[in-house]
Design an enzyme around this catalytic site. Structure first.
Site, PDB file in Angstrom:
ATOM      1  N   ALA A  33       2.498 -16.315  16.853  1.00 50.26           N
ATOM      2  CA  ALA A  33       2.393 -16.117  15.403  1.00 50.26           C
ATOM      3  C   ALA A  33       3.225 -17.137  14.640  1.00 50.26           C
ATOM      4  O   ALA A  33       3.800 -16.840  13.599  1.00 50.26           O
ATOM      5  CB  ALA A  33       2.844 -14.697  15.051  1.00 50.26           C
ATOM      6  N   ARG A  35      -5.754 -22.700   6.355  1.00 49.54           N
ATOM      7  CA  ARG A  35      -7.100 -22.458   5.830  1.00 49.54           C
ATOM      8  C   ARG A  35      -7.195 -21.166   4.999  1.00 49.54           C
ATOM      9  O   ARG A  35      -8.176 -20.929   4.311  1.00 49.54           O
ATOM     10  CB  ARG A  35      -8.127 -22.413   6.974  1.00 49.54           C
ATOM     11  CG  ARG A  35      -8.529 -23.793   7.434  1.00 49.54           C
ATOM     12  CD  ARG A  35      -9.348 -23.747   8.702  1.00 49.54           C
ATOM     13  NE  ARG A  35      -8.526 -23.428   9.862  1.00 49.54           N
ATOM     14  CZ  ARG A  35      -9.023 -23.188  11.074  1.00 49.54           C
ATOM     15  NH1 ARG A  35     -10.315 -23.194  11.285  1.00 49.54           N
ATOM     16  NH2 ARG A  35      -8.219 -22.922  12.084  1.00 49.54           N
ATOM     17  N   TYR A  62       1.158  16.250 -18.744  1.00 52.44           N
ATOM     18  CA  TYR A  62       2.086  15.529 -17.871  1.00 52.44           C
ATOM     19  C   TYR A  62       3.127  16.502 -17.329  1.00 52.44           C
ATOM     20  O   TYR A  62       3.866  17.127 -18.095  1.00 52.44           O
ATOM     21  CB  TYR A  62       2.791  14.400 -18.636  1.00 52.44           C
ATOM     22  CG  TYR A  62       3.879  13.762 -17.798  1.00 52.44           C
ATOM     23  CD1 TYR A  62       3.581  13.199 -16.565  1.00 52.44           C
ATOM     24  CD2 TYR A  62       5.202  13.753 -18.226  1.00 52.44           C
ATOM     25  CE1 TYR A  62       4.573  12.646 -15.773  1.00 52.44           C
ATOM     26  CE2 TYR A  62       6.207  13.192 -17.434  1.00 52.44           C
ATOM     27  CZ  TYR A  62       5.876  12.635 -16.210  1.00 52.44           C
ATOM     28  OH  TYR A  62       6.858  12.098 -15.423  1.00 52.44           O
ATOM     29  N   ASN A 106      -0.129  29.058 -16.255  1.00 52.21           N
ATOM     30  CA  ASN A 106      -1.239  28.425 -16.958  1.00 52.21           C
ATOM     31  C   ASN A 106      -0.710  27.414 -17.961  1.00 52.21           C
ATOM     32  O   ASN A 106       0.064  27.771 -18.857  1.00 52.21           O
ATOM     33  CB  ASN A 106      -2.083  29.477 -17.680  1.00 52.21           C
ATOM     34  CG  ASN A 106      -3.373  28.859 -18.193  1.00 52.21           C
ATOM     35  OD1 ASN A 106      -4.374  28.812 -17.490  1.00 52.21           O
ATOM     36  ND2 ASN A 106      -3.330  28.353 -19.413  1.00 52.21           N
ATOM     37  N   ASN A 122      10.808  14.682 -19.657  1.00 55.11           N
ATOM     38  CA  ASN A 122      11.780  14.636 -18.563  1.00 55.11           C
ATOM     39  C   ASN A 122      12.793  13.511 -18.692  1.00 55.11           C
ATOM     40  O   ASN A 122      13.733  13.444 -17.924  1.00 55.11           O
ATOM     41  CB  ASN A 122      11.053  14.531 -17.214  1.00 55.11           C
ATOM     42  CG  ASN A 122      10.194  13.275 -17.123  1.00 55.11           C
ATOM     43  OD1 ASN A 122       9.687  12.798 -18.133  1.00 55.11           O
ATOM     44  ND2 ASN A 122      10.046  12.748 -15.927  1.00 55.11           N
ATOM     45  N   TYR A 123      12.618  12.627 -19.674  1.00 51.76           N
ATOM     46  CA  TYR A 123      13.450  11.429 -19.732  1.00 51.76           C
ATOM     47  C   TYR A 123      14.100  11.309 -21.103  1.00 51.76           C
ATOM     48  O   TYR A 123      13.416  11.343 -22.133  1.00 51.76           O
ATOM     49  CB  TYR A 123      12.547  10.206 -19.469  1.00 51.76           C
ATOM     50  CG  TYR A 123      13.257   8.886 -19.345  1.00 51.76           C
ATOM     51  CD1 TYR A 123      14.399   8.751 -18.555  1.00 51.76           C
ATOM     52  CD2 TYR A 123      12.781   7.758 -20.004  1.00 51.76           C
ATOM     53  CE1 TYR A 123      15.037   7.531 -18.433  1.00 51.76           C
ATOM     54  CE2 TYR A 123      13.411   6.529 -19.882  1.00 51.76           C
ATOM     55  CZ  TYR A 123      14.543   6.424 -19.092  1.00 51.76           C
ATOM     56  OH  TYR A 123      15.166   5.209 -18.973  1.00 51.76           O
ATOM     57  N   ALA A 181       1.360  27.905 -28.856  1.00 53.12           N
ATOM     58  CA  ALA A 181       0.824  26.544 -28.923  1.00 53.12           C
ATOM     59  C   ALA A 181       1.626  25.700 -29.901  1.00 53.12           C
ATOM     60  O   ALA A 181       2.104  26.193 -30.924  1.00 53.12           O
ATOM     61  CB  ALA A 181      -0.636  26.594 -29.355  1.00 53.12           C
TER      62      ALA A 181
HETATM   63  C1  UD1 Z   1      -6.794 -21.696  20.673  1.00 56.25           C
HETATM   64  C2  UD1 Z   1      -7.152 -22.140  22.092  1.00 56.25           C
HETATM   65  C3  UD1 Z   1      -8.662 -22.188  22.229  1.00 56.25           C
HETATM   66  C4  UD1 Z   1      -9.260 -20.855  21.898  1.00 56.25           C
HETATM   67  C5  UD1 Z   1      -8.826 -20.372  20.523  1.00 56.25           C
HETATM   68  C6  UD1 Z   1      -9.252 -18.963  20.292  1.00 56.25           C
HETATM   69  C7  UD1 Z   1      -5.341 -23.648  22.776  1.00 56.25           C
HETATM   70  C8  UD1 Z   1      -4.969 -25.055  23.006  1.00 56.25           C
HETATM   71  N1  UD1 Z   1      -6.587 -23.447  22.336  1.00 56.25           N
HETATM   72  O1  UD1 Z   1      -7.275 -22.697  19.798  1.00 56.25           O
HETATM   73  O2  UD1 Z   1      -9.017 -22.569  23.552  1.00 56.25           O
HETATM   74  O3  UD1 Z   1     -10.671 -20.912  21.971  1.00 56.25           O
HETATM   75  O4  UD1 Z   1      -7.379 -20.425  20.415  1.00 56.25           O
HETATM   76  O5  UD1 Z   1      -8.987 -18.531  18.988  1.00 56.25           O
HETATM   77  O6  UD1 Z   1      -4.558 -22.745  23.008  1.00 56.25           O
HETATM   78  N2  UD1 Z   1       0.467 -21.095  17.466  1.00 56.25           N
HETATM   79  C9  UD1 Z   1       1.828 -21.102  17.551  1.00 56.25           C
HETATM   80  N3  UD1 Z   1       2.477 -22.290  17.719  1.00 56.25           N
HETATM   81  C10 UD1 Z   1       1.833 -23.459  17.835  1.00 56.25           C
HETATM   82  C11 UD1 Z   1       0.413 -23.459  17.749  1.00 56.25           C
HETATM   83  C12 UD1 Z   1      -0.239 -22.257  17.568  1.00 56.25           C
HETATM   84  O7  UD1 Z   1       2.465 -20.045  17.463  1.00 56.25           O
HETATM   85  O8  UD1 Z   1       2.496 -24.487  18.000  1.00 56.25           O
HETATM   86  C13 UD1 Z   1      -0.238 -19.815  17.300  1.00 56.25           C
HETATM   87  C14 UD1 Z   1      -1.025 -19.740  16.015  1.00 56.25           C
HETATM   88  O9  UD1 Z   1      -0.254 -19.149  14.971  1.00 56.25           O
HETATM   89  C15 UD1 Z   1      -2.172 -18.812  16.408  1.00 56.25           C
HETATM   90  C16 UD1 Z   1      -2.347 -19.061  17.915  1.00 56.25           C
HETATM   91  O10 UD1 Z   1      -1.154 -19.674  18.344  1.00 56.25           O
HETATM   92  O11 UD1 Z   1      -1.842 -17.452  16.208  1.00 56.25           O
HETATM   93  C17 UD1 Z   1      -3.541 -19.975  18.205  1.00 56.25           C
HETATM   94  O12 UD1 Z   1      -3.314 -21.216  17.615  1.00 56.25           O
HETATM   95  P1  UD1 Z   1      -4.465 -22.076  16.938  1.00 56.25           P
HETATM   96  O13 UD1 Z   1      -3.901 -23.350  16.435  1.00 56.25           O
HETATM   97  O14 UD1 Z   1      -5.197 -21.233  15.953  1.00 56.25           O
HETATM   98  O15 UD1 Z   1      -5.380 -22.395  18.202  1.00 56.25           O
HETATM   99  P2  UD1 Z   1      -6.905 -22.757  18.209  1.00 56.25           P
HETATM  100  O16 UD1 Z   1      -7.076 -24.178  17.801  1.00 56.25           O
HETATM  101  O17 UD1 Z   1      -7.662 -21.740  17.466  1.00 56.25           O
HETATM  102 CA    CA Z   2      -7.163 -19.926  15.825  1.00 63.82          CA
END
Ligand code: UD1
Ligand code: CA
Length: 458
Positions: free
Chosen positions: A10, A16, A365, A376, A385-386, A422
């Site tokens: 992650a 994108r 309210y 009722n 209240n405030y 009332a």
């Molecule tokens: C990768 C796979 C590809 C596969 C695809 C599926 C590799 C080289 N390729 O490509 O074969 O079909 O996923 O979705 O692994 N990330 C890091 N650090 C980094 C690079 C990436 O933590 O330096 C994490 C990204 O946040 C992401 C995951 O790794 O969650 C995948 O990285 P991404 O760059 O999206 O790989 P793909 O090009 O999609």
């Molecule tokens: Ca990816």
């Protein structure tokens, strides 16, 4: 399950998504993308789960919780490098699931099945793969003449012949921990993207004489990755359908499932009916026979049986059985609404307890109040209240009758069985069984118009 851990990747930038927010904290059915992956790993039996963070690391940490295990990947040098940065936290002697933080639809059942397959076949690595109609963008799984996996080639490195292959790498794997560690040491970044590809460990392990398997999924929906907002909405759609389908199979009626969003935590009993435009967020529990919607949004709300909630918004509250809420009611946090209660149109309730059988039918309210049973409320009652500085409570005893357009200036107590005329503004205790009138008497000036303007003025 025997010694399974997990690494969640992650650290990527997620450009994108065109968002100032990390891709991984965007939500699918009210749950952040990365949390779906985390939950799947935990559900599949992973004991230790290490999340690799880098870009917008703090957002990911805040989302999963600071107490979780993290590895920091300083520079995004590729998926192989990302896994390497997590390895010091992972012990040898078992297997490790490597998961992509942006593939939220993966289910714990599939991960469990993949781990079983991996262990049973004593593979060094198992890749979760699928056949897809359009493999563009994915790494392709290249097999030999015996149909055994040979290597994975990234789209950007693939020859035209390789690009035709429709079996793709999902980016989800199970590895023998020790063998993965050794293979990571041999990675190079000699490829089109100048990155350390995790996928190259496949060829490295095979070359060293180990076996690599592919766990091929029949249904490719689970491995859909999220890279942009179009895919985010597609993932939402798929997850929504999955969640609602399970509720329907458990006996919940959806009049129009397409228009509803249900959180993964929501629990519903059989014979609940959900009308169009209903959102159930967070921890909702709905009892049998209750009818929710149309156009209703509940967040962390528990509802009893045979209750009806229509065109209303409720948060962090409890509603009893055989109660009617709405249309157009707003119930704010900290409210406990009893059974056989009516909370009608344009009524707001906040941080209050409403006793059984009480009726708050319209335009009222009720804030910071403790209301007894069978009270009722006349139309247009306001708990004041405030005071501009502090909030104060209002206490209303059982069976009291509040006339229309009453102000109850808190702190104030209305005792049981009392009546309020009332239009009263109540500032002092109303004793039990009493009638309180807190407004000036009506004055009638006979012939006033004629005296003022003359008899010709009509
Ligand atoms: C990768 C796979 C590809 C596969 C695809 C599926 C590799 C080289 N390729 O490509 O074969 O079909 O996923 O979705 O692994 N990330 C890091 N650090 C980094 C690079 C990436 O933590 O330096 C994490 C990204 O946040 C992401 C995951 O790794 O969650 C995948 O990285 P991404 O760059 O999206 O790989 P793909 O090009 O999609
Ligand atoms: Ca990816």
């Amino acid at each position: 399950m025997s010694n399974v851990s997990a690494i969640i990747l992650a650290a990527g930038a997620g450009t994108r998504m065109k968002s100032s927010k990390s891709k991984l904290v965007h939500e699918v059915c009210f749950r952040p993308i990365v949390e779906w992956v985390y939950q799947a790993a935990a559900g599949a039996g992973a004991g230790k789960i290490v999340t690799v963070i880098g870009h917008q690391a703090q957002q990911v940490k805040a989302c999963l919780g600071e107490e979780k295990l993290y590895a920091l990947q300083e520079k995004q040098l590729g998926t192989g490098d990302a896994v390497k940065s997590a390895m010091p936290n992972i012990d040898d002697g078992g297997c490790v699931l490597v998961l992509s933080g942006d593939v939220p639809l993966i289910s714990e059942e599939t991960l469990r099945a993949a781990v079983d397959y991996h262990l049973k076949n004593r593979f060094a690595a198992t890749i979760i793969t699928a056949d897809v109609k359009d493999p563009t963008g994915y790494g392709r799984v290249i097999r030999d003449e015996n149909d055994s996996v040979k290597y994975i080639v990234e789209e950007k490195d693939a020859t035209p012949a390789q690009k035709v292959v429709t079996e793709i790498n999902s980016g989800l794997y199970c590895f023998d921990t020790g063998l993965l560690r050794a293979a990571l040491g041999e990675l190079s970044n000699d490829n089109a993207q100048g990155e350390y590809y995790l996928t190259d460990t496949v060829a490295i392990l095979l070359k060293t004489g180990y076996r690599v398997g592919a766990f091929r999924l029949a249904d490719d929906r689970e491995i859909m990755g999220i890279n942009d907002k179009v895919q985010l909405s597609q993932a939402n759609e798929a997850m929504k359908q999955k969640i609602i389908r399970e509720h329907m199979l458990q006996g919940v009626t959806f009049i129009n499932p397409d228009s509803c969003y249900i959180s993964p935590e929501t629990e519903m009993e059989p014979d609940v009916v959900i009308y169009p435009g209903t959102l159930l967020e967070g921890n909702c529990k709905i009892g049998s026979g209750s009818v929710i919607g149309p156009n209703t949004h509940l967040t962390d709300v528990t509802v009893g049986e045979n209750t009806k909630i229509e065109s209303s918004v409720l948060c962090s509250s409890t509603v009893g059985s055989n109660t009617n809420v709405g249309p157009f009611a707003y119930v704010r946090p900290g409210s406990t609404i009893g059974s056989q209660v009516k909370v009608g149109d344009f009524v707001e309730v906040k941080n209050s307890v409403i006793g059984e059988g009480t009726k708050i039918s319209h335009l009222t309210y009720v804030g910071d109040s403790d209301v007894g049973e069978k009270v009722n409320f006349g139309c247009g009652t306001v708990t004041v209240n405030y005071d501009g500085q502090e909030k104060h409570r209002t206490t209303i005893g059982d069976r009291s009758f509040i006339g229309c357009n009453t102000n109850l200036v808190a702190p104030v107590t209305v005792e049981a069985d009392s009546y309020i005329a009332a239009g009263s503004t109540i500032t002092d205790t109303v004793p039990a069984d009493a009638l309180a009138i807190a407004r000036s008497r009506q004055v009638v000036k006979e012939g006033w118009k004629k005296n003022k303007f003359g008899s010709d003025n009509k």
